[in-house]
Each structure stands twice: as structure tokens, then as C-alpha cells.
Design an enzyme around this catalytic site. Structure first.
Site, PDB file in Angstrom:
ATOM      1  N   GLU A 130     -14.528   4.318   9.216  1.00 37.43           N
ATOM      2  CA  GLU A 130     -15.067   4.208   7.861  1.00 37.43           C
ATOM      3  C   GLU A 130     -16.324   3.348   7.799  1.00 37.43           C
ATOM      4  O   GLU A 130     -16.528   2.594   6.853  1.00 37.43           O
ATOM      5  CB  GLU A 130     -13.997   3.708   6.876  1.00 37.43           C
ATOM      6  CG  GLU A 130     -12.861   4.704   6.673  1.00 37.43           C
ATOM      7  CD  GLU A 130     -12.014   4.432   5.435  1.00 37.43           C
ATOM      8  OE1 GLU A 130     -12.429   3.602   4.600  1.00 37.43           O
ATOM      9  OE2 GLU A 130     -10.944   5.044   5.316  1.00 37.43           O
ATOM     10  N   HIS A 138      -7.130  -3.026   5.744  1.00 34.67           N
ATOM     11  CA  HIS A 138      -6.343  -2.732   6.948  1.00 34.67           C
ATOM     12  C   HIS A 138      -6.246  -3.985   7.811  1.00 34.67           C
ATOM     13  O   HIS A 138      -7.174  -4.805   7.841  1.00 34.67           O
ATOM     14  CB  HIS A 138      -7.004  -1.633   7.792  1.00 34.67           C
ATOM     15  CG  HIS A 138      -6.856  -0.254   7.226  1.00 34.67           C
ATOM     16  ND1 HIS A 138      -6.153   0.745   7.853  1.00 34.67           N
ATOM     17  CD2 HIS A 138      -7.335   0.297   6.075  1.00 34.67           C
ATOM     18  CE1 HIS A 138      -6.197   1.851   7.130  1.00 34.67           C
ATOM     19  NE2 HIS A 138      -6.923   1.606   6.044  1.00 34.67           N
TER      20      HIS A 138
END
Length: 719
Positions: free
Chosen positions: A421, A703
Site C-alpha cells: 500500500e 497493521h
């Protein structure tokens, strides 16, 4: 095997791309700001609620119409730029390879290179992280903002964590097989690069600060806890030099030169846990033989050959803990001020990662009782690291044979880093600049835009993949998944394959490793899509290894020796959810091994979820690496801040905070590091040394990062 060092094959195309993007960028930026002003993060909502004059709300109400007006004005130029930019994507390279020559300091601090392959093998460290560097307006849907600042901070934290001093602790004991850095920081407060100390289970927190060796006398036995009746050192008051109770010279001899406990001032050492000042070359505590070497002839307690193994009765050779510290010299470039990107309350409060100095700061008190460590490399505190271990390393499912921990820092001497990402172009540039100060080789800007290469849907975003390496990259290839659906189809998600050279054998054969970085389909319920992508991943990987190992036509070269084959990435399914059963039973897990997995639907007890609940990213309990580490160590904290496998009794739209329903496992673990031992050389073997869940990016992404250290042994012995 030509690596693409430019996005386009020619300078003219590169110029046209820059021109077209300069026309599109104002409209892109204004649209991003306009959408971002409509979606507030929890931190912004908290600040607005605390604003008595509603100044922040007023700014939004004024800026939004202004952004809209300017957006309408910039649309004609943006349309012209888009018509020029879109056709260029058909000839754009699938990735950008950049190389930054390491300076003298980087080389000295451990800059890896292929070098000569050692017969006994080598260990390599891998890490994977989803950093959520989307355009700011899209990142806000994950409760994150300020993508450009986060990109710079992510690079700094990774670089600082990987370049920190590496601490290795070896224990020679029949009962204690490992030691965590938490207890290490309180073992002693004054020793050099390599020292030998005794480790006792009840001696974890006996020191509270750095000792002043010049002014403070010895007040506590460094070998046995105070009050030990059977300790020969405690039979007389501490500091009573030349006592008749000394087990070495009970006849009352004063200051015997060869006594390691009661020697004269010239025969003591500030680094010795027994002596206070000076130096003693003949002290068995100092000498090499005393460092976990039983029965050394210099030991006055054992005598020559008296003990075949460490004796519990010996105050010097009880368990032989050897602590080795290797630390790089301070980076001169790190001494510059780096406060411009720091914003209190945005996930980095209390973080020790803003600069190299912050990694070396000393915690005074704080409840952990951690002691300080002085060295020539400004390391004054060993960060607290929790290791999931049951007593005596006994586990219900057997001994894993490697350490597993929750760490507030990326592993020292990190070799390979895979990120997902990394979508925003400006954020990619900032992140790459930071990573290049530690990693010489980087593959970034991976993927296609427009229509080419990924079915017929237009791709507004690239793959978001980035791969950084300390070893030379020999070959690379990107493949785009053609079956994306919904909003996931707007990004060119795929797999990046790379071949790296990690050494050269005595026969001039290259020793290589294969890396795969990927990001699978994210929409829940699309298990069939992810399984198709896993099938393609295995197929493309086999094709890449075959093509990259084929020698050029007309050339005769020796066959490469394969050291490892590792897959890193966000697979967007976990091993505990009932909805992910199809992916859990995929053939991927028969060819590659997951260190955290027991079998389909069951993780090892210490395995931790990696997907954080976005609503808690800015809570004081979880917005810094240290605080998030403590939360993850606690079962109740994990229930509060991790996303868990969905349950039928759970409303999908509701936050998890404060719920009372039973939770399965330790959260959704969707970030993976897998390895395969197939295709290795005969007699070569892979062993995991440690596996880590890393909290160093707390407040910067939703995350947890994962890291693994893999040892490659060849079965040969050092000549």
C-alpha cells in the site's frame, strides 16, 4: 536480466510524463483535499470537540468551498494533461529500480554485500509491513491522515530500528535456554562489548539505574541474590576485603593478587560484576575462560579440570550467560534536527524513533526497573522486548525451536523489507529517500497505470508494492492479478518477484535467494478471487525462478546455489476465520511453510493478529511503539485493539471496543512471511531463529509488522 532504472525507455517520454502530470497534479491535489475535508479522523474529531471557539470547524467550512472553486478552475488543464498522460502508460516500465551507493559509515555499520559464502552458512532477516500510504482522502477511511508526513516517519522508524545495535545473548545452562532483552537490561549496569554474567530466574530486576563505579561500593552480590546463605561471597559483609571468610584465602591473607574477589585496587575492573574499579587480567570473571567455560584452570573455585560442566555451587561459573553487543557508530546525518514532521498526539507520542539519539535514551524508573548500559556507541538502554515463552520452554504443541516475541523495534540488521500500500507518488519518493539511507537497493513505483497489463479496467493506482534490500538485486519481474473486483480493481495489485545475490561460493558460484512481495484481493467474501490469485502466484513464481536461472545464450556459467525462497505480503485472509477456509487449505501452504501456523484453521498459541482496529489508533494506550507493545502483551488489550475473526453474534458495522462476546484466537493475522525449503542445494537446511510482531509503526498504519530471521546452514564446517 535488465533492471529498469527509469520509468520510461527514453528521455523524451520521461519529459512528456512529467509535463502531463504537472497539468493533472493541481486538480488531483485539490480533489484530494476536498474529499479529505469531508472525512475526519478520530483525532481530528477529538480536537474539534476540545476547541472552545470552533476554530477548526470554521476552517473546514471556509476551505471546502475554496477547494471546490479551484478544482473547477483546474479541470480543463487536468483533462488536457490526462489525455497526454494516459497513452504514455502503455510503455511505462512495471517498476523503478534505484541504487544508492552506501557511504563509508553505512559500510562500517554492517552494509551487507554478497561477499564470500561462509561454509557454515549465514542468517538473513526479512520483514513485511502494510503502511497504508494511500492518497490522504482514501487513507482517512482507515482513520489515517497526512500521508506525506507518515511516509517520511515510516522510513525513519524502519531505518532507525534496523540500524540499532544488535544484541545477542548466549546461555550455557541445563535449565535456562534463552533470555529476553527485558531481563537483560537489568542484569548489570557496567560491562563492555562481551561480558559473562550469571543469570538467575529471581534476579530479573535488581538494579534500577546506571551504577557509578567510581563512587559506589559493591552493595549486592551480582551472582546470588542478597541473603543467600550458601554463597561464599555473602559470608562476610560486602566490601570487607581480605576477610577470613573468603573461600579463596581463608587464612586471612589481605589483598591476594590472584584473588578475583578481594584483590587490591589495581586488580579490579569496572566491568567486572565482582570488582568495582581498575582492571584484572587474571580474574576468572574477566578472562575468556570464565565466560561460560567450565573447569577453566584460572577459576579458583573449580581448579584445573575440577568441574566438567557448570556447577551450581560455583559463584563465578553458574550458568555462563554471554552477552554480545554490536553497535554502529552514530550517523552524522542523524544529528540534524528532525522535529519538523513531528506532531504531538498523532501516534508518535513517547516514541523512541525520531532520531538515533532517541534509540539510546535511558528510561529512569518507569516500573520496569530497566537498567542502563554504557558503551562506546551511546547505547544506554536496551529496549524492552517481550518473549512469549512458557515455563521451561514447554509448549502444548511441542517446542518450536525458535524465539517469538512482540518487539517495539524492527530487528537489527534487517536485510529485506517488503511493503504494501505504498500508493501515493509523493509518499513513495519520501519513503524511498529515507530507506536508501539504510537499504542500497530498492524496487518502487511497482505496477501499471491505465489499461495495459491488467485486463481492461483502468488502473488509477499502481500495485503499492515496494521491496528494499541490502543485497544486490539481480533480476525482477512484476505480474498483475487480472481478476480484481469492485474497488480493488482500481489498483494494479499483483506480485513482485526478485532474485538477490547473497554470496559467492569457493567455486565462484553465485549464492542467490528469491523474494516475492504481494498484496491479495481485500474484499471480504471473495475467497475464490484470492484462491485464483494464489494459484497465479505459485505459477508465476515457478516461471520466474526458471527463467532467471537460465544462463544467457552462448554463455557457460555455473549453476546458481539457492539459499532461500520467501514470500512476504498482505494476503487479506487469516488462518482462524471460518469465512477463509478455502484459502487456509490452499496448496500454497504445502509448498511454503508458515512459522505461525499449526494447520488449517489453527495458529500456534503465541501467534498474534496483525490487523488493528482503526478506531483505537490514536488512543494514548496504543499510539506509540512502547505502549502498543504493552497492549499486545495483554490479552484484554488485544481484545480491545485488534480486529478479530467475524462472529455471527457480532454486528459488522460496530466497533469491537467494549464488547463482551467470546473472541477466537489472538486476532486476524493477515500479514505473512512464508518460506520454502524445496529447491535448495543438497544438505542445505533452513532454520528459523526468531519471529517477531513489530509495533514500531504504531500510529502510522493500521497493521502490525512482522519479521523473521532465517538461518541457512550448508552442513559444512569452518575450515
Amino acid at each position: 536480466m535488465v533492471l529498469h532504472t527509469s520509468p520510461y525507455p527514453g528521455a523524451c517520454l520521461h519529459f512528456l510524463d512529467g509535463l502531463s502530470w504537472s497539468l493533472v497534479f493541481p486538480c488531483y491535489w485539490l480533489l484530494d483535499r476536498l474529499l479529505g475535508s469531508c472525512v475526519a479522523t478520530s483525532l481530528e474529531k477529538r480536537r474539534r470537540s476540545q476547541d472552545p471557539c470552533s476554530f477548526l470547524t470554521l476552517c473546514v467550512l471556509v476551505s471546502a468551498p475554496l477547494y471546490l472553486l479551484l478544482l473547477l478552475v483546474s479541470l480543463p488543464l487536468a483533462l488536457l494533461g490526462f489525455l497526454l498522460w494516459a497513452p504514455l502508460q502503455a510503455v511505462r516500465q512495471p517498476y523503478l529500480y534505484t541504487y544508492h551507493r552506501p557511504d563509508k559509515h553505512q559500510a562500517e555499520q554492517g552494509g551487507a554485500g554478497p561477499g564470500e559464502w561462509r561454509p557454515q552458512g549465514r542468517s538473513f532477516c526479512f520483514s513485511s509491513a502494510n503502511v497504508c500510504l494511500l492518497p490522504d482522502s482514501l487513507a482517512r477511511f482507515n482513520n489515517l491522515s497526512d500521508t506525506q508526513r507518515r511516509a517520511c516517519e515510516v522510513g525513519k522508524r524502519i531505518r532507525n530500528g534496523a540500524s540499532r545495535p544488535q544484541i545477542k545473548i548466549y546461555i550455557d545452562s541445563p535449565t535456562n535456554t534463552s533470555i529476553s532483552a527485558a531481563s537483560f537490561s537489568s542484569l548489570a549496569t557496567g560491562f563492555r562489548r562481551t561480558s559473562s554474567l550469571d543469570q538467575r530466574p529471581d534476579q530479573a530486576h535488581t538494579t534500577n539505574g546506571p551504577a557509578d563505579s567510581e563512587t559506589e561500593p559493591l552493595t549486592e552480590c551480582p551472582i546470588h541474590p542478597s541473603g543467600a546463605t550458601d554463597c561464599p561471597v555473602h559470608r562476610s559483609p560486602p566490601g570487607d576485603q581480605g576477610s577470613s571468610e573468603c573461600p579463596l584465602h581463608p587464612d586471612g591473607a589481605d589483598g591476594t593478587p590472584d584473588c578475583p574477589l578481594h584483590s587490591a585496587g589495581a586488580n579490579s575492573s569496572s566491568d567486572c560484576p565482582v570488582h568495582i574499579a581498575g582492571g584484572a587480567p587474571d580474574c576468572p570473571t574477566h578472562s575468556s575462560g570464565a565466560q561460560g567455560s567450565p573447569g577453566h584452570h584460572d577459576c579458583p573455585m573449580h581448579g584445573e579440570g575440577a568441574q566438567p560442566k557448570p556447577s551450581p555451587d560455583c559463584p563465578l561459573h553458574t550458568s555462563g550467560v554471554q552477552i554480545s553487543i554490536s553497535a554502529p557508530e552514530p550517523d552524522p546525518q542523524e544529528e540534524e534536527a528532525e522535529t519538523g514532521n513531528h506532531r504531538p498526539g498523532e501516534g508518535d507520542t513517547g516514541s523512541m524513533t525520531a532520531s538515533r539519539e532517541s534509540l539510546a535514551r535511558y528510561h529512569g524508573g518507569g516500573g520496569d526497573g530497566g537498567g542502563g548500559i554504557s558503551s562506546n556507541n551511546t547505547l544506554s538502554h536496551v529496549p524492552r522486548t517481550s518473549v512469549f515463552k512458557r515455563p521451561g520452554r514447554k509448549r502444548r504443541h511441542g517446542d518450536d525451536g525458535f524465539d517469538h516475541e512482540i518487539s517495539a523495534f524492527f530487528p537489527a540488521n534487517l536485510d529485506f523489507l517488503a511493503l504494501q500500500e505504498v500508493f501515493d507518488h509523493g509518499a513513495t519518493t519520501r519513503l524511498r529517500r529515507q530507506l536508501h539511507r539504510y537499504f542500497p537497493y530498492v524496487l518502487s513505483d511497482v505496477g501499471r497505470y491505465g489499461w495495459k497489463g491488467c485486463c481492461s479496467r483502468f488502473k488509477f493506482l499502481n500495485s503499492g508494492l515496494l521491496l528494499a534490500s541490502r543485497y544486490p538485486i539481480l533480476d525482477a519481474r512484476f505480474e498483475c492479478y487480472p481478476n480484481g473486483r469492485g474497488e480493488d480493481a482500481l489498483a494494479a495489485k499483483g506480485a513482485l518477484f526478485a532474485k538477490v545475490q547473497v554470496g559467492t561460493s569457493h567455486q565462484d558460484q553465485r549464492v542467490v535467494g528469491y523474494l516475492t512481495c504481494t498484496h491479495l484481493h481485500a474484499i471480504e467474501g471473495d475467497a475464490s478471487v484470492r484462491c485464483e490469485q494464489l494459484d497465479l502466484l505459485l505459477q508465476w513464481g515457478a516461471e520466474f525462478r526458471q527463467s532467471s536461472s537460465r544462463p544467457p545464450e552462448g554463455e557457460k556459467v555455473l549453476e546458481d546455489l539457492v539459499a532461500f525462497d520467501v514470500i512476504l505480503g498482505d494476503l487479506n485472509f487469516d488462518n482462524c476465520s471460518s469465512e477463509d477456509k478455502l484459502e487456509q487449505q490452499h496448496a500454497l501452504f504445502t509448498q511454503y511453510k508458515d512459522p505461525c501456523r499449526l494447520g488449517p484453521g489453527e495458529d500456534k498459541p503465541w501467534a498474534l493478529g496483525t490487523l488493528l482496529d482503526p478506531s483505537g489508533l490514536y488512543d494514548d494506550e496504543a499510539n506509540s511503539p512502547e505502549s502498543l507493545q504493552k497492549v499486545m502483551e495483554n490479552e484484554e488489550g488485544r481484545k480491545e485493539y485488534l480486529v478479530f475473526p467475524p462472529s455471527k453474534s457480532q454486528c459488522p458495522g460496530n466497533s469491537q471496543k467494549g464488547r463482551k462476546i467470546p473472541l477466537k484466537g489472538n486476532g486476524r493475522r493477515i500479514d505473512y512471511i512464508l518460506y520454502s525449503d524445496e529447491g535448495l542445494q543438497q544438505d542445505w537446511k533452513l532454520d528459523i531463529e526468531e519471529f517477531s510482531f513489530v509495533t514500531q509503526l504504531a500510529g502510522l498504519t493500521d497493521h502490525l509488522s512482522v519479521a523473521m530471521r532465517l538461518a541457512v546452514s550448508t552442513g559444512e564446517e569452518e575450515p
